[in-house]
Design an enzyme around this catalytic site. Structure first.
Site, PDB file in Angstrom:
ATOM      1  N   HIS A 139      38.556  24.696  15.823  1.00 21.39           N
ATOM      2  CA  HIS A 139      39.004  23.886  16.954  1.00 21.39           C
ATOM      3  C   HIS A 139      37.989  22.785  17.253  1.00 21.39           C
ATOM      4  O   HIS A 139      37.034  23.006  17.999  1.00 21.39           O
ATOM      5  CB  HIS A 139      39.184  24.786  18.183  1.00 21.39           C
ATOM      6  CG  HIS A 139      40.174  25.891  17.957  1.00 21.39           C
ATOM      7  ND1 HIS A 139      39.845  27.035  17.254  1.00 21.39           N
ATOM      8  CD2 HIS A 139      41.479  26.032  18.308  1.00 21.39           C
ATOM      9  CE1 HIS A 139      40.902  27.827  17.198  1.00 21.39           C
ATOM     10  NE2 HIS A 139      41.907  27.256  17.815  1.00 21.39           N
TER      11      HIS A 139
ATOM     12  N   ASP B 200      42.650  24.697  30.186  1.00 26.10           N
ATOM     13  CA  ASP B 200      43.996  24.855  30.747  1.00 26.10           C
ATOM     14  C   ASP B 200      44.538  26.254  30.495  1.00 26.10           C
ATOM     15  O   ASP B 200      45.197  26.840  31.351  1.00 26.10           O
ATOM     16  CB  ASP B 200      44.936  23.812  30.129  1.00 26.10           C
ATOM     17  CG  ASP B 200      44.629  22.394  30.586  1.00 26.10           C
ATOM     18  OD1 ASP B 200      44.609  22.173  31.811  1.00 26.10           O
ATOM     19  OD2 ASP B 200      44.405  21.533  29.727  1.00 26.10           O
ATOM     20  N   GLY B 201      44.277  26.770  29.303  1.00 22.23           N
ATOM     21  CA  GLY B 201      44.759  28.121  28.992  1.00 22.23           C
ATOM     22  C   GLY B 201      44.155  29.145  29.920  1.00 22.23           C
ATOM     23  O   GLY B 201      44.855  30.024  30.449  1.00 22.23           O
TER      24      GLY B 201
ATOM     25  N   ASN C  36      42.453  18.748  30.159  1.00 19.51           N
ATOM     26  CA  ASN C  36      42.696  17.722  29.139  1.00 19.51           C
ATOM     27  C   ASN C  36      44.182  17.428  28.939  1.00 19.51           C
ATOM     28  O   ASN C  36      44.547  16.641  28.056  1.00 19.51           O
ATOM     29  CB  ASN C  36      42.018  18.094  27.811  1.00 19.51           C
ATOM     30  CG  ASN C  36      42.596  19.355  27.191  1.00 19.51           C
ATOM     31  OD1 ASN C  36      43.715  19.762  27.511  1.00 19.51           O
ATOM     32  ND2 ASN C  36      41.849  19.979  26.300  1.00 19.51           N
TER      33      ASN C  36
ATOM     34  N   HIS D  40      43.570  19.967  18.606  1.00 18.48           N
ATOM     35  CA  HIS D  40      43.147  21.245  19.183  1.00 18.48           C
ATOM     36  C   HIS D  40      42.681  22.257  18.136  1.00 18.48           C
ATOM     37  O   HIS D  40      41.525  22.642  18.137  1.00 18.48           O
ATOM     38  CB  HIS D  40      44.294  21.845  20.008  1.00 18.48           C
ATOM     39  CG  HIS D  40      44.048  23.252  20.441  1.00 18.48           C
ATOM     40  ND1 HIS D  40      43.220  23.557  21.494  1.00 18.48           N
ATOM     41  CD2 HIS D  40      44.489  24.440  19.939  1.00 18.48           C
ATOM     42  CE1 HIS D  40      43.172  24.873  21.635  1.00 18.48           C
ATOM     43  NE2 HIS D  40      43.923  25.433  20.717  1.00 18.48           N
TER      44      HIS D  40
ATOM     45  N   GLU E 163      43.944  44.775  38.525  1.00 14.84           N
ATOM     46  CA  GLU E 163      43.369  45.612  37.467  1.00 14.84           C
ATOM     47  C   GLU E 163      42.753  44.750  36.367  1.00 14.84           C
ATOM     48  O   GLU E 163      41.676  45.060  35.853  1.00 14.84           O
ATOM     49  CB  GLU E 163      44.440  46.530  36.863  1.00 14.84           C
ATOM     50  CG  GLU E 163      45.069  47.516  37.840  1.00 14.84           C
ATOM     51  CD  GLU E 163      46.171  46.897  38.680  1.00 14.84           C
ATOM     52  OE1 GLU E 163      46.572  45.744  38.399  1.00 14.84           O
ATOM     53  OE2 GLU E 163      46.627  47.558  39.635  1.00 14.84           O
TER      54      GLU E 163
ATOM     55  N   HIS F  51      55.225  55.152  36.822  1.00 14.67           N
ATOM     56  CA  HIS F  51      53.858  55.502  37.209  1.00 14.67           C
ATOM     57  C   HIS F  51      53.300  56.664  36.375  1.00 14.67           C
ATOM     58  O   HIS F  51      52.180  57.106  36.621  1.00 14.67           O
ATOM     59  CB  HIS F  51      53.802  55.853  38.703  1.00 14.67           C
ATOM     60  CG  HIS F  51      53.861  54.635  39.586  1.00 14.67           C
ATOM     61  ND1 HIS F  51      54.880  53.723  39.495  1.00 14.67           N
ATOM     62  CD2 HIS F  51      53.016  54.167  40.535  1.00 14.67           C
ATOM     63  CE1 HIS F  51      54.666  52.749  40.384  1.00 14.67           C
ATOM     64  NE2 HIS F  51      53.544  52.991  41.015  1.00 14.67           N
TER      65      HIS F  51
ATOM     66  N   ARG G 169      45.844  63.965  38.741  1.00 11.38           N
ATOM     67  CA  ARG G 169      46.158  63.898  40.171  1.00 11.38           C
ATOM     68  C   ARG G 169      46.166  65.301  40.773  1.00 11.38           C
ATOM     69  O   ARG G 169      45.723  65.525  41.884  1.00 11.38           O
ATOM     70  CB  ARG G 169      47.538  63.272  40.355  1.00 11.38           C
ATOM     71  CG  ARG G 169      48.023  63.319  41.795  1.00 11.38           C
ATOM     72  CD  ARG G 169      49.474  62.877  41.920  1.00 11.38           C
ATOM     73  NE  ARG G 169      49.876  62.790  43.305  1.00 11.38           N
ATOM     74  CZ  ARG G 169      51.012  63.258  43.789  1.00 11.38           C
ATOM     75  NH1 ARG G 169      51.883  63.832  42.988  1.00 11.38           N
ATOM     76  NH2 ARG G 169      51.298  63.151  45.068  1.00 11.38           N
TER      77      ARG G 169
END
Lengths: 697, 697
Positions: free
Chosen positions: B45, B187-188, B217, B292, B442, B503, B550
């Site tokens: 790149h 930008d990404g 850009n 790019h 997360e 879940h 749990r």
């Protein structure tokens, strides 16, 4: 506590002692049903349904264009409960609206979608009222929600679908599609990145048929949102290009109605309504995180019902007139609209028979006759082409026959080869375009593609395979919801080469294979790609993943070897020696031709080998034991699997005596040829490993 | 083309014909090295390094507090190249700055971190210059980047680490920690949700030591960003509470310097500098997506060099004086600061010996003597406690001895039990707090926890196991980077119960097990949890995942059964009959006690069975063949695995003759007892399945 303590902050609230009207009674019915159901289940989330009952009531009774007798009416407004944990809000609305149940084929069962008995069975095994709303399980649930942010993303996909359907099918006097999409979102939705991605895309696309209602209650599970979240969310949405409206009090139904009217009148951008609410409204736990995810407790429920002016000894109580009031408000409006639409659609079919037929097929998730007529057969070619390239060719060959096969890429279309040649982009200036630019937003893309599939589009999304990691939640949900979405994942191995370990998938195949209910293909050459795409098209109730190479793969000579049609069985004998093989080579994707080369070399050396191509483990496992025995006979224990991915799961096919040539580490940055050599993906190594197994016998 | 065509838009650009100064020469050296390296590698790149060379030059030469001779100086400013594909920018900077290589122990190797030869080997096997920057692989690379948005998130973690280190260790005259963190984003990065999550958190936390420089850009891979991304990103960051500065031209180094000065003077919030740049600046492909991700081509490189006033026939050319100019600018400032710091730290150790020792240990990724002294031994208890609860107790027992063990939850601390009792929250008003509130983010949490680990904090992040899906990229990167981060995943199975399939993790264990380089434990009772936490603490170069229940799990009687210390070997014989067992039951987590119960029932029935607890497959696979044979003897083919998760991978341990009681579908919403019955996780079913295998023999 006496009910004469008027100084109590709850009972002093004027909203709690309004007019005793049916509207007020309906709102409090939603609240009390929610409280009672959570209490009886001894688990669940009462606070948000209590806070948002006025919002649900106002939206459904005054605005939602929905016919409770025909919940699959294609032009219905969509209501997405992105705050899926507040499922009792949705179940209460479905129950009171009198939505009629339909089965998987769209036939009425004669049952209520959600009966009062179902509500009493909240969160119990096989009930219609699971902990989070589940699409296909409960009529009236438009999408499965619970993992936060997903419903937001789905709603963008639904709004996109409406725009596309309108652009393609609406003709002059026939406005077949003009529905709106509402999503109810919470603080958690707003904190999740997936909603940010979807919101930015929706703003870009100027989806004026999309309205998010954001329940800003200032409470998260750990405490006040000020612990972690004090951005100006409204301003953020303005930055995305949305119209932003603030409502100070969720109980102010007039302000809410006005806001929705503003939404409906806005034709150049989506609308974001920030509604300030009090979680657990009216209860002693109001405004506290303790109202979020646990039952209020019997005594608190009594106090709350008293505050509502409710009979405190009655549970699951729906006052006379409430259900009829709510149902009629919705059904009178929605039924008339739906009747009109049906009549209109009948005329449409006469005026535009081809489009009418197309719509019927699409809405039934069926394919037109001859849909596959243009799929190419690829001639044998030792140089071949990358499976991403053959994938692009096959996709392009199908879209001509299945115009509702639409999708795009997370800013990688030139690499994933999913662009439709000659087609326009789906852009605010052209909602009829079919090439979608999702931006560098894999997660958002996944949720949007699911939303499109929920509106019966055959939708696809593409990115590099390693970026599956960015979009796992919607891929999983596509399987849970049994959607026909297609996930195109290219750059499928260390074949990525120079981009290095961060871009080289190792564990992603195991991730897909471990996910129930998804048909993952890693085809070995262009003709296997063609069959994999066939399977994807025919998988109407199962998502498909196509795992494709960056690098060129030889197109195998199918006169010499078996037909690629075996792909449809998930695995098949591709090349074989006469008689029982000494060794079986099992491969997928780019390693199939490597296995074939090794097979030829073994044959030249007098070793009888078989090559099994195993592109879809999911499908292969569904075959009969007899078929599986014919492919992988138990008697042959010398088995070698070759795959440029991690080993996990291969023991099933190679057995404890077998071997694998797989990846036990991450890859490296180098040209593929160097990596193939380093990691053992060479004919010589396959040959040597295979023969070593024979010597050991 | 002639070099006299002054009307050419490239050569007409005044920035291309500046003063011929060393600054200008250095900037163009970065550009031309990047162009040449990509061209020689024939992949990579070039466009972004060419655009951002002035930014990198200005930041490093004028501001970055960094000593090239001591790249592991703890108080150095951090520079994160979130746009990892622009790796040649970083390699050029490292090379020209003359950063000296250090090995894994921090010793100098005598080599340059990146030599000119290394740059010529860009993207080649075993080179120091892989396609994307890799932490540990190349000195001077602060974090592995490439998957977009991750570097942004890491930088927030690094800024948090600095704030915490300063709060804990700075004393009066000793400002040991006062460094800044810069991230270069594209930008990404801005489209990815993870950066949105991290930015919202950073704004909330008022991290004034954090500066993101956003390269706007207007180009993405598919074309102009206006295809998918036209939000007002600056306004969005203002909504997050950041200070936002715009720079119209990336070549305007004076404006950039002023912006960075503003950042350094801002003490109440992070800074976001939007820099408008031209990708592939100066080349015929300037401003196009074609600049790019592919080489410019030999002829375009000639044209570009000509436009820069560069000798067009020279490749990998560093003009005299350039390296010295750049190195000296950085080393003079950074070396003096580092010298001063070292002297200061020596005095600090005298004034604050305990804290000094603590810092030495922390920076060496070591643990203090007796760090585990307070870890409880849990007495046998048939009722027991959830492993999330025992996990919380063990964690709380360790933090007293290891104060830099810090972390938190993505808004689930009351459920994941990771709060440190009596400790303060890490908040803008108290950067010394140790309970972190990451919000419902997360993915952001994962990237932030990695950033904290990169600053030697023993950091942890917790959420429900199913939400691993939301944070896969940073979990993977923690393994690739060999960080000591700890991932605490609770609610680990259908034991979640009423919340239902969305879940309930099914495939997440296979996902973790398929990921190379991560030590995933699913401990079976409280004492196994204690050993799993021990392993996590001692895993300094390997991330650990703790997969916890749990529901309550019986605490096994370790007098009757084997010590839980076997956890450290990944798997061990927990319960056994005399002599060779007829059947082996293998289990993890909540199914271990179920297996023990079945073992007792089998014994009562005269069947000899063995129970193997296999909490970490990763560790078990590292054991000797002899040890593995002692646990799972080849002679015993009747093997039954019991695990409330998908089957993928179990064939390795049960073999083709074995069986599993596992999950082949998603779960359901119901109380756990009902689900256990429905899916076969009962003593009776384990007993029946085990005995059926004996009958079949």
């Amino acid at each position: 506590m006496s009910d004469t303590t008027t100084a109590d902050p709850i009972t002093a609230d004027p909203h709690l002692h309004e007019d005793g009207s049916l509207s007020r009674l309906t709102i409090d019915t939603i609240r009390t049903l929610s409280m009672d159901a959570v209490q009886k289940a001894n688990s669940g989330h009462p606070g948000t349904p209590m806070a948002l009952a006025p919002v649900g009531y106002t939206l459904w009774s005054q605005f939602l264009r929905y016919d409770p007798s025909t919940p699959d009416w294609p032009n219905r407004d969509r209501f997405v409960l992105s705050v899926g944990h507040a499922s009792m809000l949705l179940y209460s609305l479905i129950h009171l609206a009198g939505i009629e149940e339909i089965d998987a084929e769209g036939h009425k069962t004669g049952n209520e979608a959600v009966s009062l008995t179902d509500i009493e069975q909240f969160r119990q095994l096989n009930s219609k009222t699971p902990g989070h709303p589940e699409y296909r399980h409960t009529t009236g649930v438009e999408t499965t929600t619970g993992p936060l942010g997903q419903g937001c993303g789905n709603s963008v996909g639904m709004a996109i679908a409406e725009r596309w359907l309108a652009a393609r099918y609406n003709k002059d006097e026939f406005a077949l599609f003009d529905h709106d999409v509402y999503a109810l979102c919470g603080d958690g939705d707003m904190m999740e990145g997936v909603s940010a991605e979807a919101a930015s895309l929706a703003g870009h696309l100027k989806l004026s048929n999309l309205c998010w209602i954001y329940d800003s209650n200032h409470i998260s599970i750990e405490g006040g949102t000020d612990l972690a979240f004090d951005e100006d969310t409204g301003l953020r949405f303005a930055a995305y290009g949305w119209n932003v409206i603030h409502i100070d009090d969720a109980n102010d139904t007039a302000a809410l109605a006005k806001a929705i009217e503003t939404f409906q009148a806005t034709d150049d951008r989506p609308t974001f309504i920030v509604v300030h609410s009090v979680i657990g409204y009216g209860s002693p736990k109001a405004g506290s995180e303790k109202a979020h995810g646990e039952p209020l407790g019997e005594e608190n429920i009594r106090i709350t019902k008293r505050a509502y002016g409710w009979p405190e000894d009655k549970s699951f109580y729906v006052p006379d007139g409430v259900a009829a009031h709510f149902h009629d408000a919705i059904a009178d409006r929605g039924g008339a609209l739906r009747d009109e639409w049906e009549a209109n659609f009948a005329k449409y079919k006469t005026a535009h028979p081809d489009l009418g037929t197309e719509l019927d097929l699409m809405l039934a998730d069926k394919l037109p006759d001859g849909w596959d007529a243009d799929i190419p057969v690829f001639p044998a070619d030792p140089k071949g082409l990358a499976s991403r390239d053959s994938g692009g060719k096959v996709l392009n060959a199908i879209v001509g026959k299945v115009p509702w096969l639409i999708g795009g890429s997370a800013d990688l279309a030139p690499s994933t080869k999913t662009d439709i040649k000659g087609a326009a982009s789906f852009e605010p200036t052209n909602y009829g375009g079919t090439n979608f630019h999702f931006g560098v937003r894999e997660h958002g893309m996944g949720a949007v593609v699911n939303g499109m599939a929920l509106s019966h589009l055959k939708s696809y999304g593409s990115t590099f395979f390693v970026f599956l990691d960015y979009m796992r939640p919607p891929v999983r949900l596509s399987a849970i919801m049994e959607l026909g979405a297609v996930w195109v994942f290219t750059h499928d191995s260390i074949g990525v080469g120079e981009d290095g370990p961060t871009h080289q998938p190792i564990e992603q195949l195991a991730i897909m294979r471990s996910t129930p209910g998804i048909d993952t293909f890693r085809p070995g050459d262009a003709n296997e790609v063609a069959y994999a795409w066939r399977a994807a098209m025919e998988n109407s109730g199962t998502p498909t993943a196509l795992v494709l190479s960056r690098q060129a793969l030889p197109t195998l000579d199918r006169d010499k070897y078996a037909s690629a049609e075996g792909v449809l069985k998930g695995g098949y004998v591709l090349a074989d020696s006469d008689g029982t093989p000494d060794v079986i080579l099992i491969a997928t994707g780019s390693e199939v031709s490597l296995a074939v080369e090794a097979h030829e070399k073994l044959a030249a050396d007098g070793v009888k080998s078989r090559v099994v191509s195993l592109p879809s483990w999911h499908r292969y496992e569904l075959q009969s034991d007899a078929y599986k025995e014919s492919v992988l006979p138990k008697a042959v224990s010398a088995r070698l699997a070759i795959e440029m991915a991690g080993e996990l799961g291969w023991d099933r096919y190679v057995g404890l005596q077998g071997k694998t040539i797989t990846m036990s580490t991450y890859g490296a940055s180098a040209p593929l040829a160097k990596l193939a050599d380093k990691f053992g993906f060479t004919v010589d190594n396959v040959f040597a490993t295979a023969t070593s197994m024979l010597e050991n016998k």
